[in-house]
Design a protein around this motif. Structure first.
Motif, PDB file in Angstrom:
ATOM      1  N   GLN A   1       0.816  -1.218   0.000  1.00 56.89           N
ATOM      2  CA  GLN A   1       0.000   0.000   0.000  1.00 56.89           C
ATOM      3  C   GLN A   1       0.848   1.266   0.000  1.00 56.89           C
ATOM      4  OE1 GLN A   1      -2.460  -0.965   3.482  1.00 56.89           O
ATOM      5  NE2 GLN A   1      -4.193  -1.248   2.119  1.00 56.89           N
TER       6      GLN A   1
ATOM      7  N   ARG B   1       1.538  -6.581  -8.419  1.00 54.55           N
ATOM      8  CA  ARG B   1       0.971  -6.857  -7.100  1.00 54.55           C
ATOM      9  C   ARG B   1      -0.024  -5.771  -6.696  1.00 54.55           C
ATOM     10  NH1 ARG B   1       1.477 -11.258  -8.262  1.00 54.55           N
ATOM     11  NH2 ARG B   1       3.421 -12.394  -8.086  1.00 54.55           N
ATOM     12  N   LYS B   2       0.264  -4.535  -7.039  1.00 53.44           N
ATOM     13  CA  LYS B   2      -0.675  -3.455  -6.747  1.00 53.44           C
ATOM     14  C   LYS B   2      -1.971  -3.633  -7.539  1.00 53.44           C
ATOM     15  CE  LYS B   2       2.484   0.279  -5.298  1.00 53.44           C
ATOM     16  NZ  LYS B   2       1.803   0.625  -4.026  1.00 53.44           N
TER      17      LYS B   2
ATOM     18  N   GLU C   1      -3.218  -6.492  -8.593  1.00 48.36           N
ATOM     19  CA  GLU C   1      -3.965  -7.593  -7.980  1.00 48.36           C
ATOM     20  C   GLU C   1      -4.693  -7.121  -6.722  1.00 48.36           C
ATOM     21  OE1 GLU C   1      -4.522 -10.695  -9.161  1.00 48.36           O
ATOM     22  OE2 GLU C   1      -3.592  -9.840 -10.951  1.00 48.36           O
ATOM     23  N   ALA C   2      -4.019  -6.311  -5.908  1.00 47.70           N
ATOM     24  CA  ALA C   2      -4.662  -5.766  -4.710  1.00 47.70           C
ATOM     25  C   ALA C   2      -5.812  -4.834  -5.096  1.00 47.70           C
ATOM     26  CB  ALA C   2      -3.633  -5.013  -3.869  1.00 47.70           C
TER      27      ALA C   2
ATOM     28  N   ARG D   1      -9.090  -6.650  -5.894  1.00 40.89           N
ATOM     29  CA  ARG D   1      -9.860  -7.062  -4.715  1.00 40.89           C
ATOM     30  C   ARG D   1     -10.626  -5.890  -4.113  1.00 40.89           C
ATOM     31  NH1 ARG D   1      -5.015  -9.992  -3.997  1.00 40.89           N
ATOM     32  NH2 ARG D   1      -4.183  -8.424  -2.576  1.00 40.89           N
TER      33      ARG D   1
ATOM     34  N   LEU E   1      -3.371   2.465  -2.352  1.00 39.11           N
ATOM     35  CA  LEU E   1      -2.235   1.695  -2.862  1.00 39.11           C
ATOM     36  C   LEU E   1      -1.040   2.569  -3.223  1.00 39.11           C
ATOM     37  CD1 LEU E   1      -4.149  -0.943  -5.013  1.00 39.11           C
ATOM     38  CD2 LEU E   1      -3.001  -1.283  -2.834  1.00 39.11           C
TER      39      LEU E   1
END
Length: 303
Positions: free
Chosen positions: A205, A243-244, A246-247, A250, A265
């Motif tokens: 984040q 990865r950001k 993917e987060a 969600r 993020l």
């Protein structure tokens, strides 16, 4: 979603980002096709399909792509070779292909008498070893594999019959190397890079700098970036962005606004977040959130 796979046959293609040559063009026995793909943006998901009586091998030079075959999902990155047995249905699970560079080729599985100009007995033994591979994902030395497949692709696209045969022989050598490498279960992520990847996941984040990550790994910035890409097949910045994203998926599925997700993020602005998100998924955050909401509705048709 259509659960019946289609029989996929690649057609010739020659664009800036994608080049495919077929067996009819090549004239190499046993080699059905070979292609090279180097994307500058995400592309649509692969259709659920199979290749009749042919192995398909896909080597990822760099990037991060998810494939699905059978009941398993495979997360693939630079240095990974994905081997699909003959007639096995596979796709990307409705997930667009993120930025990547790859080589892929298909090999006839049932005709050792006509296989890469090899003697029948030797070809039959090699094909049998390929059928017995213990894993679908085989980790190769990324630099060596890229060098070999680049040379193969150049040779087979030549008009010189000698170079075409040279390419076929080099591809055969590559296959022997694959069989040998499949038995190698060595772990390729060293503790220093492991610390950095863990740090990224724990601080996803935040806005992460290369200096910060290099310090975590106890390496210089240049050495950290080089070692990270060598081991994971992707640059640290691309890994962070993936990865950001993917987060972000969600959070968007949970109903958070695009602006809130961008702030949560560590993106400098919602416009920059949207640009990064689209680059890795082919959708804007708003489009993705709308699709996710529609899929959750019980009466919505399955995509």
């Amino acid at each position: 979603m259509n659960t019946q796979p289609i029989e996929w046959v690649d057609a010739p293609c020659d664009t800036k980002e994608r080049k495919i040559v077929t067996g009819r063009q090549l004239g190499i026995p046993g080699l059905r096709m070979m292609g090279h793909h180097n994307t500058s943006k995400a592309i649509p998901a692969l259709t659920y399909h199979y290749h009749k009586d042919a192995f398909e091998m896909t080597f990822f030079v760099q990037g991060h792509v998810r494939f699905r075959a059978g009941d398993h999902s495979y997360s693939l990155t630079g240095g990974d070779l994905f081997v699909v047995p003959p007639n096995e249905p596979h796709d990307t699970g409705a997930v667009p292909l993120s930025l990547h560079q790859m080589y892929w080729f298909q090999l006839e599985a049932n005709d050792p008498a006509h296989f890469l100009f090899m003697e029948k007995e030797a070809a039959g033994a090699l094909l049998e070893r390929l059928r017995q591979l213990p894993a679908w994902v085989i980790q190769l030395n990324a630099d060596r594999a890229t060098e070999m497949l680049t040379a193969v692709f150049q040779y087979i696209n030549s008009t010189d019959p000698f170079q075409i045969r040279q390419g076929a022989q080099l591809l055969g050598f590559f296959l022997y190397w694959v069989v040998e490498s499949a038995a190698d279960v060595s772990f390729r992520i060293t503790p220093d890079i492991g610390r950095a990847t863990n740090y990224i996941m724990e601080h996803i984040q935040e806005e992460l700098s290369m200096e910060e990550l290099a310090q975590t790994a106890l390496l210089s910035v240049s050495r950290f970036k080089q070692k990270f890409k060598l081991q994971l097949g992707i640059s640290p910045r691309n890994f962070i962005n993936l990865r950001k994203v993917e987060a972000a998926k969600r959070l968007l599925q949970e109903g958070h606004s695009v602006t809130q997700v961008a702030m949560d993020l560590g993106f400098s602005s919602s416009n920059y977040f949207s640009s990064v998100f689209r680059r890795y998924t082919s959708y804007s955050p708003s489009q993705y959130a709308l699709r996710a909401a529609q899929e959750e509705e019980p009466d919505s048709p399955e995509l």
